[in-house]
Write a protein that holds these residues in place. Sequence first.
Motif, short mmCIF file in Angstrom:
data_model
loop_
_atom_site.label_atom_id
_atom_site.label_comp_id
_atom_site.label_asym_id
_atom_site.label_seq_id
_atom_site.Cartn_x
_atom_site.Cartn_y
_atom_site.Cartn_z
N HIS A 34 -1.00 -70.66 -8.70
CA HIS A 34 0.35 -70.45 -9.23
C HIS A 34 0.76 -71.59 -10.17
N MET A 35 0.54 -72.81 -9.71
CA MET A 35 0.93 -73.97 -10.53
C MET A 35 0.13 -74.02 -11.82
N VAL A 36 -1.14 -73.69 -11.73
CA VAL A 36 -1.98 -73.73 -12.93
C VAL A 36 -1.52 -72.67 -13.94
N ALA A 37 -1.28 -71.46 -13.45
CA ALA A 37 -0.83 -70.39 -14.35
C ALA A 37 0.49 -70.76 -15.00
N ARG A 76 4.05 -60.09 -14.31
CA ARG A 76 3.19 -60.06 -13.14
C ARG A 76 1.71 -59.96 -13.53
N GLU A 77 1.39 -58.99 -14.35
CA GLU A 77 -0.01 -58.76 -14.72
C GLU A 77 -0.66 -59.95 -15.42
N PRO A 78 -0.07 -60.41 -16.52
CA PRO A 78 -0.72 -61.56 -17.18
C PRO A 78 -0.75 -62.79 -16.29
N PHE A 79 0.25 -62.93 -15.43
CA PHE A 79 0.28 -64.09 -14.54
C PHE A 79 -0.89 -64.05 -13.56
N ILE A 80 -1.11 -62.85 -13.00
CA ILE A 80 -2.23 -62.70 -12.07
C ILE A 80 -3.55 -62.96 -12.78
N ALA A 81 -3.66 -62.46 -14.00
CA ALA A 81 -4.89 -62.69 -14.77
C ALA A 81 -5.13 -64.17 -14.98
N MET A 82 -4.05 -64.91 -15.28
CA MET A 82 -4.18 -66.37 -15.44
C MET A 82 -4.60 -67.03 -14.14
N GLU A 83 -4.02 -66.52 -13.04
CA GLU A 83 -4.38 -67.09 -11.73
C GLU A 83 -5.85 -66.85 -11.41
N GLU A 84 -6.35 -65.66 -11.74
CA GLU A 84 -7.76 -65.37 -11.48
C GLU A 84 -8.66 -66.28 -12.31
N SER A 142 1.60 -73.73 -15.55
CA SER A 142 1.38 -74.82 -16.50
C SER A 142 0.85 -74.31 -17.83
N ILE A 143 -0.02 -73.30 -17.76
CA ILE A 143 -0.53 -72.72 -19.01
C ILE A 143 0.63 -72.13 -19.80
N ALA A 144 1.47 -71.36 -19.10
CA ALA A 144 2.63 -70.77 -19.77
C ALA A 144 3.57 -71.85 -20.29
N SER A 145 3.79 -72.90 -19.49
CA SER A 145 4.67 -74.00 -19.88
C SER A 145 4.27 -74.58 -21.22
N LEU A 146 2.99 -74.90 -21.32
CA LEU A 146 2.51 -75.58 -22.53
C LEU A 146 2.75 -74.72 -23.76
N ILE A 147 2.44 -73.45 -23.64
CA ILE A 147 2.62 -72.56 -24.79
C ILE A 147 4.09 -72.37 -25.11
N LEU A 148 4.86 -71.99 -24.09
CA LEU A 148 6.24 -71.57 -24.33
C LEU A 148 7.15 -72.73 -24.68
N TYR A 149 6.93 -73.89 -24.08
CA TYR A 149 7.84 -75.01 -24.38
C TYR A 149 7.59 -75.56 -25.78
N HIS A 150 6.35 -75.49 -26.24
CA HIS A 150 6.10 -75.89 -27.63
C HIS A 150 6.85 -74.99 -28.59
N LEU A 151 7.00 -73.72 -28.24
CA LEU A 151 7.76 -72.79 -29.08
C LEU A 151 9.26 -72.99 -28.89
N GLU A 152 9.67 -73.25 -27.65
CA GLU A 152 11.09 -73.42 -27.33
C GLU A 152 11.69 -74.64 -28.00
N THR A 153 10.89 -75.67 -28.16
CA THR A 153 11.39 -76.92 -28.73
C THR A 153 11.23 -76.97 -30.25
N ALA A 154 10.78 -75.89 -30.84
CA ALA A 154 10.59 -75.86 -32.29
C ALA A 154 11.84 -76.32 -33.06
N PRO A 155 13.05 -75.91 -32.64
CA PRO A 155 14.23 -76.30 -33.43
C PRO A 155 14.50 -77.81 -33.43
#
Lengths: 200, 200
Positions: free
Chosen positions: B147-150, B127-135, B152-165
Amino acid sequence: MTRPVKPKSKTDILDLAIPLFAKSGYAGVSMRDIANVVGIKAASLYHHFPDKQSLYLQAMARAFEDKAQGFAEALTVTGTPKKRLAGFVQVFTTLMSKDPYFRLLLQRELLDGDEQRLKLLAREVFREPFIAMEELAEELVPGCDTHMVAMSIASLILYHLETAPIRRYLPGGKAKHNKPDVIADHVTRLLLNGLKGCSQ
Amino acid sequence: MTRPVKPKSKTDILDLAIPLFAKSGYAGVSMRDIANVVGIKAASLYHHFPDKQSLYLQAMARAFEDKAQGFAEALTVTGTPKKRLAGFVQVFTTLMSKDPYFRLLLQRELLDGDEQRLKLLAREVFREPFIAMEELAEELVPGCDTHMVAMSIASLILYHLETAPIRRYLPGGKAKHNKPDVIADHVTRLLLNGLKGCSQ
DNA sequence: GTCTATAGCCGGATAGAC
DNA sequence: GTCTATCCGGCTATAGAC
């Protein structure tokens, strides 16, 4: 008169097993579970498959086959590079949105897939559309790291779908945010113009 | 002399169970597996936890606690909005990269988490980091769908890590693409300037 | 707090009748 | 191609000794 019991083909079984594996994963599905939805006894499954792992692998192969062809449609869009990107994102998002089992299996394979299965997935399913995205990236941004750009395009689309279950508990999350058209539009704007492309 | 057998505390057990659940999921880990890594017998686990599900839920709670505080650090960056975005992406990427168990558990919860667990994850951790991203999003792009922008930021970071294998099996995938600095730099450029920000 | 022993169930897999 | 019957091992969980 039709026979009272219709013999099941291998593909019938696979098609019924795919949703189970998608929802609960390999360890979460028993041979008895599969037999239940097929309408036969667990022992009968061993007439079609030597063991559970083989059934699973063939279910994966079936769930992933024809996907490459489906993706090929997403690449038939023509026009300027920007139009083609917008079209690709639109079609790819709709395609992935309409096949939740495929998406869930992809998520599970990223977690549990061994080298062999990941290789298959990469080469038989994603290679073609990935290369197409890379070519598009090169046209739009000559000299860029095409791999990273292609992965980022996929990230934006797939993670918005992956996080659908938790979205309503996050600030600002609405049901509309899970709609393919809303996602595709947002992703296209973000890719073409960065955050400033996301103004309403 | 120290005692030959050191009694294990609840938190010791949870800390040893977390990697197991991250690697193999709830259904893929048995009480015996956990007991093995702890160095006790399976029956002894029932002295600390009433059942397996309770152990799992407490392991999740422990894996996720303190994460919110960790994320708070990522928000301490100051300066212009663009600098703050770059800083946030950098710190968040490094943080998620350094804690693979947390990331894997997050992936698994997105697949298998029920409403209650997803709610907890959303409200207590993100919740907290998400709100910070939204601000930040609102500052950078007034009037945007924060909401969509926040997400998307998370998507880019996390999916690059998720697809590492699977990355090494995809065209152009190199080991360097899994490095947090490379990902953070790519994501920051993409967010600030769209694809054209990704030129080398 | 950990152990041994065990209950009771469910898992994958096999044998052989129909 | 499906069935019944069964083996056997692993699973969660409990009882009770130390």
